[in-house]
Design an enzyme around this catalytic site. Structure first.
Site, PDB file in Angstrom:
ATOM      1  CG  HIS A  93      11.739 -62.941  20.058  1.00 13.02           C
ATOM      2  ND1 HIS A  93      12.191 -63.859  20.986  1.00 13.02           N
ATOM      3  CD2 HIS A  93      12.727 -62.868  19.140  1.00 13.02           C
ATOM      4  CE1 HIS A  93      13.379 -64.297  20.641  1.00 13.02           C
ATOM      5  NE2 HIS A  93      13.740 -63.715  19.515  1.00 13.02           N
TER       6      HIS A  93
ATOM      7  CG  ASP B  31      10.286 -65.334  23.392  1.00 13.43           C
ATOM      8  OD1 ASP B  31       9.649 -65.245  22.328  1.00 13.43           O
ATOM      9  OD2 ASP B  31      11.425 -64.866  23.543  1.00 13.43           O
TER      10      ASP B  31
ATOM     11  CB  SER C 236      15.415 -65.976  17.961  1.00 20.09           C
ATOM     12  OG  SER C 236      15.940 -65.127  18.926  1.00 20.09           O
TER      13      SER C 236
END
Length: 538
Positions: A112, A143, A222
């Protein structure tokens, strides 16, 4: 209200937080006066005392080594598709995430962070330059992504990180990244709280093994490594926000990471396979006795089998699954894998396209076995988010027709119960057999030729001029071959929608100019051309 959010990619690049704090200098020390003593007079010197050495505190060594030499800051410029006006390029977005160097001169991060990207730059500690990077592989279903930096000197003096195993419950881990768009490395620590299957919100359809940690993870973390004993035990990727859960974050564990790396070892990512079944737990004693099961707390009941999946024709509703590849399946659907209890799907999770899985089953109270060759059924893709694709659509007479999927549904935020039903039960009720594309009249660009057609917005196309329409390609073809009048029937009750072909043709250029429509249809999701790095994207 609780909601799960994807960390990092939503972080705004230019967000800033300022702090204003007034600092007042401390006053100089005031000499205490002895009663009867004149100010400034000398006092007697106290007798000499032994000097006790004060220990100097020594900073503890970094438990995970020089992580700065492995961590990178990723800035991605992306284009978000516009499903309400799919002929437009989409909205420009910028986000910040983290990544870390692994073997093979590769950088691992979250999917992402780089999904829908058009331009990516990478920064490293102590270097003021921003280096362009390209996506090598991307796995939107778990992901994860790998990017590379073409600059030959970028990886000089950088240290690739190694992977560990699944950390023990209550053990301490450290998360590294660049939260809230910060330019310097941040580290937070916490404990491992839970190991369980969780929904991966990047796709919103896939569930994989995930580890819950108490370390603070914020947008910008992230893709950063979560470490223990100088080894990567996970990749930070999502958490909870809201009033229900606080300080709950998740990392992608190494079994998922290792599977991704093994999958791409042949130069292509094949995605996760799936049994494509639904099942029920068998913990009720009366139910177990009715099915002929022993009192040994084993077995789950197959409820349905998806026709487009690998189990079709092999498993049946009513079968009781007793073991999977020799692992006993408990009545709560768990098996023991590498000393940990997990849902029995974890055995399938660790396999690849073309691999087989073997079941011991009880069918009609008789024992038998079944072997299933695995692959990923295509209908599930409709119910998950898509990335690096263009929206498919057909615009005719100002009427916008689009196939139903999660991205389209979220763009219009419809509450239509028929659309919701077709979406939710697209796979389970085998709707895809009759409607591989559920074609929706999603929008209307107002024009004199389509007045009074607003009640049809959100309706599902069934047939055109008496011919069933199953796909968007068939709809586009029916428009090109239509006679003077088009009669479009929708699913459900109500009169058909009727268009005059001659008036539609006369209005084409007018509608295109009025609404800046560059192209009246797109039937292919993938771009016609693109850089070589895009070839391996899912």
């Amino acid at each position: 209200m609780k909601r799960i959010f994807v960390i990092g990619y939503a972080a705004l690049l230019f967000a800033s937080i300022s702090y204003a704090q007034e600092i007042t200098p401390a006053p100089p020390p005031v000499e205490q006066q002895v009663p009867g003593q004149q100010p400034g007079a000398s006092r007697s010197t106290p007798p000499a005392q032994a000097v006790v050495p004060v220990p100097v505190p020594i900073a503890p060594p970094k438990p995970n080594g020089p992580v700065q030499k492995s961590l990178v800051r990723i800035t991605a410029t992306s284009v978000e598709p516009d499903y309400r006006a799919p002929w437009n390029a989409g909205g420009l977005q910028r986000g910040v995430g983290a990544g870390f160097v692994i073997s093979g001169n590769r950088i691992m991060t979250n999917a992402h962070v780089v999904a829908n990207s058009r331009y990516i730059t990478v920064e490293r500690d102590g270097d003021p330059n921003k280096y362009p990077a390209t996506v090598q592989f991307i796995a939107n279903d778990c992901d994860l992504a790998l990017i590379t930096v073409p600059a030959p000197d970028f990886l000089k003096n950088m240290l690739p990180l190694k992977f560990g195993g699944i950390p023990a419950l209550e053990s301490t881990v450290s998360a590294y990244g660049y939260p809230i768009g910060g330019e310097r490395m941040s580290v937070t620590t916490g404990i491992v709280s839970r190991v369980d299957f969780q929904l991966y919100t990047h796709s919103s359809i896939d569930q994989h093994l995930a580890i819950q940690i108490s370390a603070q993870i914020n947008p910008g973390n992230s893709g950063g490594p979560v470490m223990q004993d100088a080894k990567v035990v996970g990749v930070a990727f999502q958490g909870y926000s809201g009033d229900v859960a606080q300080g709950v974050a998740y990392m992608i564990p190494t079994p998922v990471i290792n599977r991704f790396l093994k999958d791409i070892s042949n130069g292509h990512y094949d995605e996760y396979p799936d049994l494509a079944i639904t099942y029920a737990k068998l913990q009720n004693p009366a139910q177990r006795k009715f099915l002929g099961l022993k009192d040994d707390d084993r077995g789950v009941l197959v409820s349905s089998v998806v026709a487009a999946g690998p189990s079709d024709g092999i498993l049946r509703p009513g079968d009781v699954l007793l073991t999977i590849d020799g692992h006993p399946i408990a009545s709560d659907a768990n098996v023991e894998v590498e000393g940990e209890r997990a849902q029995f799907e974890e055995v399938v999770e660790r396999k690849f396209k073309g691999d087989s899985v073997k079941f011991d089953i009880l069918r009609d109270k008789q024992p038998t076995t079944a072997t299933i060759k695995l692959y990923k059924p295509w209908p599930y893709s409709v119910q998950g988010h898509s990335y690096d694709v263009r929206p498919r659509y057909v615009l005719y007479g100002g009427l916008l027709f689009q196939p139903l999927n999660l991205d389209m549904l979220e763009a219009y935020r419809t509450s239509d119960l028929r659309l919701r039903h077709f979406f939710e039960y697209f796979t389970v009720e085998q709707i895809y057999l009759q409607h591989p594309d559920v074609i929706v009249l999603s929008n209307i660009l107002p024009d004199p030729i389509n007045t009074y057609l607003a009640p049809y917005r959100g309706a599902i196309v069934d047939e055109v001029n008496g011919k069933k329409v199953r796909t968007l390609d068939e709809l586009a073809e029916s428009f090109t071959q239509a006679p003077e009048r088009l009669v479009i029937r929708m699913i459900g009750d109500g009169p058909p929608l009727v268009l005059d072909r001659n008036k539609v043709e006369a209005a084409r250029e007018r509608i295109k100019a009025r609404y800046n429509v560059a192209k009246e249809q797109n039937l292919e999701e993938r771009p016609a051309s693109g850089p070589p790095a895009q070839a391996n994207k899912t």
